[in-house]
Structures are given as C-alpha cells and as structure tokens.
Design a protein around this motif. Sequence first.
Motif, mmCIF file in Angstrom:
data_model
loop_
_atom_site.group_PDB
_atom_site.id
_atom_site.type_symbol
_atom_site.label_atom_id
_atom_site.label_comp_id
_atom_site.label_asym_id
_atom_site.label_seq_id
_atom_site.Cartn_x
_atom_site.Cartn_y
_atom_site.Cartn_z
ATOM 1 N N PRO A 17 26.219 46.476 54.910
ATOM 2 C CA PRO A 17 27.418 45.687 54.614
ATOM 3 C C PRO A 17 27.488 44.353 55.359
ATOM 4 N N GLY A 18 26.610 44.127 56.319
ATOM 5 C CA GLY A 18 26.597 42.864 57.053
ATOM 6 C C GLY A 18 25.504 41.915 56.609
ATOM 7 N N ASP A 19 24.837 42.219 55.492
ATOM 8 C CA ASP A 19 23.709 41.421 55.007
ATOM 9 C C ASP A 19 24.136 40.643 53.761
ATOM 10 N N PHE A 20 24.187 39.304 53.871
ATOM 11 C CA PHE A 20 24.628 38.440 52.781
ATOM 12 C C PHE A 20 23.574 37.378 52.492
ATOM 13 N N LEU A 34 19.583 29.678 49.707
ATOM 14 C CA LEU A 34 20.037 28.625 50.620
ATOM 15 C C LEU A 34 20.345 29.174 52.006
ATOM 16 N N VAL A 35 20.985 30.347 52.043
ATOM 17 C CA VAL A 35 21.420 30.909 53.317
ATOM 18 C C VAL A 35 21.247 32.420 53.279
ATOM 19 N N HIS A 36 20.735 32.971 54.370
ATOM 20 C CA HIS A 36 20.681 34.422 54.536
ATOM 21 C C HIS A 36 21.386 34.744 55.845
ATOM 22 N N LEU A 37 22.416 35.572 55.772
ATOM 23 C CA LEU A 37 23.210 35.928 56.941
ATOM 24 C C LEU A 37 23.117 37.424 57.185
ATOM 25 N N ARG A 38 22.975 37.776 58.436
ATOM 26 C CA ARG A 38 22.967 39.206 58.783
ATOM 27 C C ARG A 38 23.833 39.384 60.008
ATOM 28 N N PHE A 39 24.948 40.071 59.808
ATOM 29 C CA PHE A 39 25.891 40.323 60.890
ATOM 30 C C PHE A 39 25.643 41.705 61.469
ATOM 31 N N MET A 40 25.794 41.796 62.758
ATOM 32 C CA MET A 40 25.639 43.078 63.441
ATOM 33 C C MET A 40 26.835 43.961 63.113
ATOM 34 N N PRO A 41 26.639 45.276 63.079
ATOM 35 C CA PRO A 41 27.755 46.190 62.770
ATOM 36 C C PRO A 41 28.697 46.333 63.973
ATOM 37 N N LEU A 42 29.685 45.463 64.039
ATOM 38 C CA LEU A 42 30.673 45.477 65.116
ATOM 39 C C LEU A 42 32.064 45.689 64.518
ATOM 40 N N ALA A 43 32.921 46.379 65.236
ATOM 41 C CA ALA A 43 34.265 46.668 64.732
ATOM 42 C C ALA A 43 35.038 45.393 64.399
ATOM 43 N N MET A 44 34.854 44.334 65.203
ATOM 44 C CA MET A 44 35.587 43.091 64.947
ATOM 45 C C MET A 44 35.105 42.385 63.680
ATOM 46 N N TYR A 49 37.106 40.355 57.150
ATOM 47 C CA TYR A 49 36.739 39.182 57.937
ATOM 48 C C TYR A 49 35.420 38.587 57.443
ATOM 49 N N LEU A 50 34.431 39.439 57.191
ATOM 50 C CA LEU A 50 33.140 38.943 56.706
ATOM 51 C C LEU A 50 33.281 38.278 55.347
ATOM 52 N N ASP A 51 34.118 38.855 54.465
ATOM 53 C CA ASP A 51 34.367 38.241 53.157
ATOM 54 C C ASP A 51 34.931 36.830 53.335
ATOM 55 N N ASP A 52 35.909 36.680 54.237
ATOM 56 C CA ASP A 52 36.503 35.366 54.490
ATOM 57 C C ASP A 52 35.471 34.395 55.052
ATOM 58 N N ALA A 93 34.717 30.070 64.037
ATOM 59 C CA ALA A 93 34.570 31.466 63.621
ATOM 60 C C ALA A 93 34.406 32.381 64.831
ATOM 61 N N LEU A 94 33.618 31.945 65.803
ATOM 62 C CA LEU A 94 33.430 32.740 67.020
ATOM 63 C C LEU A 94 34.739 32.878 67.794
ATOM 64 N N ASP A 95 35.495 31.789 67.877
ATOM 65 C CA ASP A 95 36.777 31.844 68.566
ATOM 66 C C ASP A 95 37.743 32.794 67.868
ATOM 67 N N ARG A 96 37.757 32.751 66.530
ATOM 68 C CA ARG A 96 38.631 33.655 65.775
ATOM 69 C C ARG A 96 38.225 35.101 66.000
ATOM 70 N N MET A 97 36.916 35.363 66.105
ATOM 71 C CA MET A 97 36.443 36.739 66.343
ATOM 72 C C MET A 97 36.905 37.213 67.717
ATOM 73 N N LYS A 98 36.856 36.339 68.704
ATOM 74 C CA LYS A 98 37.266 36.710 70.059
ATOM 75 C C LYS A 98 38.753 37.024 70.124
ATOM 76 N N LYS A 99 39.561 36.276 69.367
ATOM 77 C CA LYS A 99 41.002 36.496 69.346
ATOM 78 C C LYS A 99 41.384 37.717 68.524
ATOM 79 N N GLY A 100 40.612 37.944 67.428
ATOM 80 C CA GLY A 100 40.971 38.923 66.420
ATOM 81 C C GLY A 100 40.725 40.312 66.753
#
Length: 100
Positions: A17-20, A34-44, A49-52, A93-100
């Motif tokens: 679910p973190g691979d886009f 154009l872009v390949h993104l892979r997010f680590m499986p973290l609760a935040m 959030y990833l969709d946004d 985005a990183l700042d929003r993750m830290k707050k969220g």
Amino acid sequence: MSGEHFTLTISQSTTDPGDFAIHMKENGKQEQLLVHLRFMPLAMLDEAYLDDLVGVMARKLAKRIIEWRVAPDDDPQAMKACQEQAKAVVQEALDRMKKG
C-alpha cells in the motif's frame, strides 16, 4: 500548448500500500514512468494521508509539465528555483507528518 494533451496516471501496488508510481502518456508516444514512490509502513503514513500526498505531487507535476511546455527553463537560476520549490514541498509534507 493548445491542442497538446497528456495524461498522468497514478498507480498503486496491490501488494504494497505504500508503493506508488506516476506515469505520463502523450498522444502517439509510449507511456513513461515519471515518479516511483515507496513509503515505509508507518502508522503516521495512513492511506488517506498517502492519497493526499501523492495527489498533491501529481497535480504539481502536471502544472510543471504545462509550464515547461509553454516556456522551458534554460536558465540555471530558474531550475534552481524549481528545485528549491520541490524541496519546500517535501519539507512541508515532512512537517505535516511530524505534527499529524
């Protein structure tokens, strides 16, 4: 850019679910990654959030493609400004993750 069209497609892995990926397709041309993104499986980094985050990135990418087609940046200062803007988006985005 009148008459020119392109399509950006966001795809997500069915097993991770973190691979886009964001692909671009233009009339008469092959689709290109154009872009390949892979997010680590973290609760935040939940699904909403990833969709946004990926949606914002795709919109900014589409805007940049249009701007580039209208007036390509040959000026290194303009490219540097673009890189600074991209860094700011990532930092936000990183700042929003830290707050969220």
